[in-house]
Design a protein around this motif. Structure first.
Motif, PDB file in Angstrom:
ATOM      1  N   MET A  16       0.857  -1.181   0.000  1.00  0.00           N
ATOM      2  CA  MET A  16       0.000   0.000   0.000  1.00  0.00           C
ATOM      3  C   MET A  16       0.896   1.233   0.000  1.00  0.00           C
ATOM      4  SD  MET A  16      -3.048  -0.717   2.679  1.00  0.00           S
ATOM      5  CE  MET A  16      -3.042  -2.352   3.353  1.00  0.00           C
ATOM      6  N   SER A  17       0.317   2.380  -0.297  1.00  0.00           N
ATOM      7  CA  SER A  17       1.127   3.595  -0.362  1.00  0.00           C
ATOM      8  C   SER A  17       1.471   4.139   1.021  1.00  0.00           C
ATOM      9  CB  SER A  17       0.420   4.671  -1.184  1.00  0.00           C
ATOM     10  OG  SER A  17      -0.768   5.067  -0.543  1.00  0.00           O
ATOM     11  N   VAL A  18       0.682   3.782   2.047  1.00  0.00           N
ATOM     12  CA  VAL A  18       0.956   4.225   3.421  1.00  0.00           C
ATOM     13  C   VAL A  18       0.728   3.063   4.384  1.00  0.00           C
ATOM     14  CG1 VAL A  18       0.349   6.653   3.021  1.00  0.00           C
ATOM     15  CG2 VAL A  18      -1.401   5.079   3.786  1.00  0.00           C
ATOM     16  N   ALA A  19       1.438   3.098   5.515  1.00  0.00           N
ATOM     17  CA  ALA A  19       1.219   2.095   6.562  1.00  0.00           C
ATOM     18  C   ALA A  19      -0.127   2.373   7.225  1.00  0.00           C
ATOM     19  CB  ALA A  19       2.345   2.162   7.582  1.00  0.00           C
ATOM     20  N   ARG A  20      -0.811   1.317   7.673  1.00  0.00           N
ATOM     21  CA  ARG A  20      -2.150   1.475   8.263  1.00  0.00           C
ATOM     22  C   ARG A  20      -2.303   0.600   9.499  1.00  0.00           C
ATOM     23  NH1 ARG A  20      -5.478   3.858   4.433  1.00  0.00           N
ATOM     24  NH2 ARG A  20      -4.540   3.899   2.374  1.00  0.00           N
ATOM     25  N   GLU A  21      -3.214   1.026  10.369  1.00  0.00           N
ATOM     26  CA  GLU A  21      -3.658   0.211  11.493  1.00  0.00           C
ATOM     27  C   GLU A  21      -5.125   0.527  11.737  1.00  0.00           C
ATOM     28  OE1 GLU A  21      -1.437   1.291  14.968  1.00  0.00           O
ATOM     29  OE2 GLU A  21      -2.018   3.375  14.854  1.00  0.00           O
ATOM     30  N   PHE A  22      -5.903  -0.462  12.094  1.00  0.00           N
ATOM     31  CA  PHE A  22      -7.342  -0.310  12.336  1.00  0.00           C
ATOM     32  C   PHE A  22      -8.065   0.274  11.127  1.00  0.00           C
ATOM     33  CE2 PHE A  22      -5.310   0.016  16.529  1.00  0.00           C
ATOM     34  CZ  PHE A  22      -5.872  -1.083  17.123  1.00  0.00           C
ATOM     35  N   TYR A  33     -11.007  -2.823  -1.101  1.00  0.00           N
ATOM     36  CA  TYR A  33     -11.011  -1.409  -0.724  1.00  0.00           C
ATOM     37  C   TYR A  33     -10.529  -1.278   0.711  1.00  0.00           C
ATOM     38  CZ  TYR A  33     -13.504  -0.437  -5.005  1.00  0.00           C
ATOM     39  OH  TYR A  33     -13.833  -0.321  -6.324  1.00  0.00           O
ATOM     40  N   VAL A  34      -9.680  -0.279   0.967  1.00  0.00           N
ATOM     41  CA  VAL A  34      -9.143  -0.015   2.304  1.00  0.00           C
ATOM     42  C   VAL A  34      -9.320   1.469   2.592  1.00  0.00           C
ATOM     43  CG1 VAL A  34      -7.103  -0.104   3.771  1.00  0.00           C
ATOM     44  CG2 VAL A  34      -7.445  -1.856   2.033  1.00  0.00           C
ATOM     45  N   MET A  35      -9.916   1.777   3.760  1.00  0.00           N
ATOM     46  CA  MET A  35     -10.135   3.153   4.177  1.00  0.00           C
ATOM     47  C   MET A  35      -9.595   3.365   5.574  1.00  0.00           C
ATOM     48  SD  MET A  35     -12.630   2.264   2.062  1.00  0.00           S
ATOM     49  CE  MET A  35     -13.319   2.861   0.566  1.00  0.00           C
ATOM     50  N   GLY A  36      -8.986   4.524   5.797  1.00  0.00           N
ATOM     51  CA  GLY A  36      -8.529   4.897   7.132  1.00  0.00           C
ATOM     52  C   GLY A  36      -7.311   4.117   7.582  1.00  0.00           C
ATOM     53  N   GLY A  37      -7.086   4.187   8.908  1.00  0.00           N
ATOM     54  CA  GLY A  37      -5.939   3.506   9.473  1.00  0.00           C
ATOM     55  C   GLY A  37      -4.651   4.294   9.373  1.00  0.00           C
ATOM     56  N   CYS A  38      -4.723   5.500   8.855  1.00  0.00           N
ATOM     57  CA  CYS A  38      -3.565   6.381   8.743  1.00  0.00           C
ATOM     58  C   CYS A  38      -4.007   7.770   9.211  1.00  0.00           C
ATOM     59  CB  CYS A  38      -3.043   6.415   7.311  1.00  0.00           C
ATOM     60  SG  CYS A  38      -4.209   7.013   6.088  1.00  0.00           S
ATOM     61  N   PRO A  39      -3.071   8.674   9.505  1.00  0.00           N
ATOM     62  CA  PRO A  39      -3.466  10.015   9.954  1.00  0.00           C
ATOM     63  C   PRO A  39      -4.396  10.689   8.945  1.00  0.00           C
ATOM     64  CG  PRO A  39      -1.118   9.692  10.250  1.00  0.00           C
ATOM     65  CD  PRO A  39      -1.625   8.507   9.476  1.00  0.00           C
ATOM     66  N   PRO A  40      -5.332  11.520   9.421  1.00  0.00           N
ATOM     67  CA  PRO A  40      -6.300  12.157   8.528  1.00  0.00           C
ATOM     68  C   PRO A  40      -5.680  12.926   7.365  1.00  0.00           C
ATOM     69  CG  PRO A  40      -6.975  12.455  10.785  1.00  0.00           C
ATOM     70  CD  PRO A  40      -5.608  11.825  10.830  1.00  0.00           C
ATOM     71  N   GLY A  41      -4.478  13.426   7.509  1.00  0.00           N
ATOM     72  CA  GLY A  41      -3.848  14.180   6.432  1.00  0.00           C
ATOM     73  C   GLY A  41      -3.029  13.347   5.470  1.00  0.00           C
ATOM     74  N   TYR A  67     -11.497   9.734   9.017  1.00  0.00           N
ATOM     75  CA  TYR A  67     -11.260   9.207  10.352  1.00  0.00           C
ATOM     76  C   TYR A  67      -9.997   8.354  10.346  1.00  0.00           C
ATOM     77  CZ  TYR A  67     -16.181  10.427  10.690  1.00  0.00           C
ATOM     78  OH  TYR A  67     -17.368  11.089  10.652  1.00  0.00           O
ATOM     79  N   LYS A  68      -9.234   8.414  11.439  1.00  0.00           N
ATOM     80  CA  LYS A  68      -8.002   7.619  11.489  1.00  0.00           C
ATOM     81  C   LYS A  68      -8.316   6.146  11.721  1.00  0.00           C
ATOM     82  CE  LYS A  68      -3.534   6.986  13.571  1.00  0.00           C
ATOM     83  NZ  LYS A  68      -2.516   7.438  14.480  1.00  0.00           N
ATOM     84  N   TRP A  69      -9.023   5.849  12.791  1.00  0.00           N
ATOM     85  CA  TRP A  69      -9.276   4.450  13.136  1.00  0.00           C
ATOM     86  C   TRP A  69     -10.701   4.059  12.817  1.00  0.00           C
ATOM     87  CZ3 TRP A  69      -6.590   6.884  17.512  1.00  0.00           C
ATOM     88  CH2 TRP A  69      -5.224   6.600  17.500  1.00  0.00           C
ATOM     89  N   MET A  70     -10.840   2.963  12.126  1.00  0.00           N
ATOM     90  CA  MET A  70     -12.152   2.395  11.850  1.00  0.00           C
ATOM     91  C   MET A  70     -12.356   1.235  12.826  1.00  0.00           C
ATOM     92  SD  MET A  70     -13.386   4.158   9.502  1.00  0.00           S
ATOM     93  CE  MET A  70     -12.969   5.223   8.158  1.00  0.00           C
ATOM     94  N   HIS A  71     -13.498   1.218  13.488  1.00  0.00           N
ATOM     95  CA  HIS A  71     -13.745   0.201  14.506  1.00  0.00           C
ATOM     96  C   HIS A  71     -14.623  -0.941  14.029  1.00  0.00           C
ATOM     97  CE1 HIS A  71     -11.614   2.556  17.392  1.00  0.00           C
ATOM     98  NE2 HIS A  71     -12.346   3.596  17.091  1.00  0.00           N
ATOM     99  N   GLY A  72     -15.168  -0.796  12.867  1.00  0.00           N
ATOM    100  CA  GLY A  72     -15.978  -1.867  12.307  1.00  0.00           C
ATOM    101  C   GLY A  72     -16.369  -1.525  10.887  1.00  0.00           C
ATOM    102  N   ASN A  73     -16.624  -2.540  10.116  1.00  0.00           N
ATOM    103  CA  ASN A  73     -17.074  -2.302   8.745  1.00  0.00           C
ATOM    104  C   ASN A  73     -17.773  -3.549   8.218  1.00  0.00           C
ATOM    105  OD1 ASN A  73     -13.980  -3.039   8.587  1.00  0.00           O
ATOM    106  ND2 ASN A  73     -14.905  -3.791   6.689  1.00  0.00           N
TER     107      ASN A  73
END
Length: 103
Positions: A16-22, A33-41, A67-73
């Motif tokens: 991926m282009s950026v590291a992610r968590e949550f 598809y992957v959303m969030g998990g990185c700083p908002p900017g 949003y930075k952290w996604m808690h469910g999807n």
């Protein structure tokens, strides 16, 4: 890394282009598809992976709902519903549109 269940093997895949968590993830129309998990900017808040081409592409996303952290999807009716700290968002890949009115 990518897991191939038919061969029961892991193989190195495109990063991926950026590291992610949550992050929120969902398989829709054969793409991941992957959303969030990185700083908002971060530059690529949302990305899509095509396993046939092994390529990640950015997904245009709303600047005010990153949003930075996604808690469910969950994926319902070919849309990705994501729940975060202070709300949530729905992504429709067919229309490349976002909606936060359901929260």
């Amino acid at each position: 890394w990518s897991f191939h269940p038919l061969s029961n093997r892991w193989e190195e895949g495109a990063p991926m282009s950026v590291a992610r968590e949550f992050a929120a993830t969902g398989l829709i129309l054969g793409r991941i598809y992957v959303m969030g998990g990185c700083p908002p900017g971060c530059s690529s808040w949302a990305e899509v992976f095509d396993p046939r081409t092994n390529v990640w592409d950015p997904v245009p996303s709303p600047l005010d709902k990153r949003y930075k952290w996604m808690h469910g999807n969950v994926v319902l009716s070919e849309k990705l519903y994501c729940v975060a700290d202070m709300g949530g968002i729905v992504f429709d890949p067919r229309r490349l549109s976002w909606d936060s009115s359901w929260i």
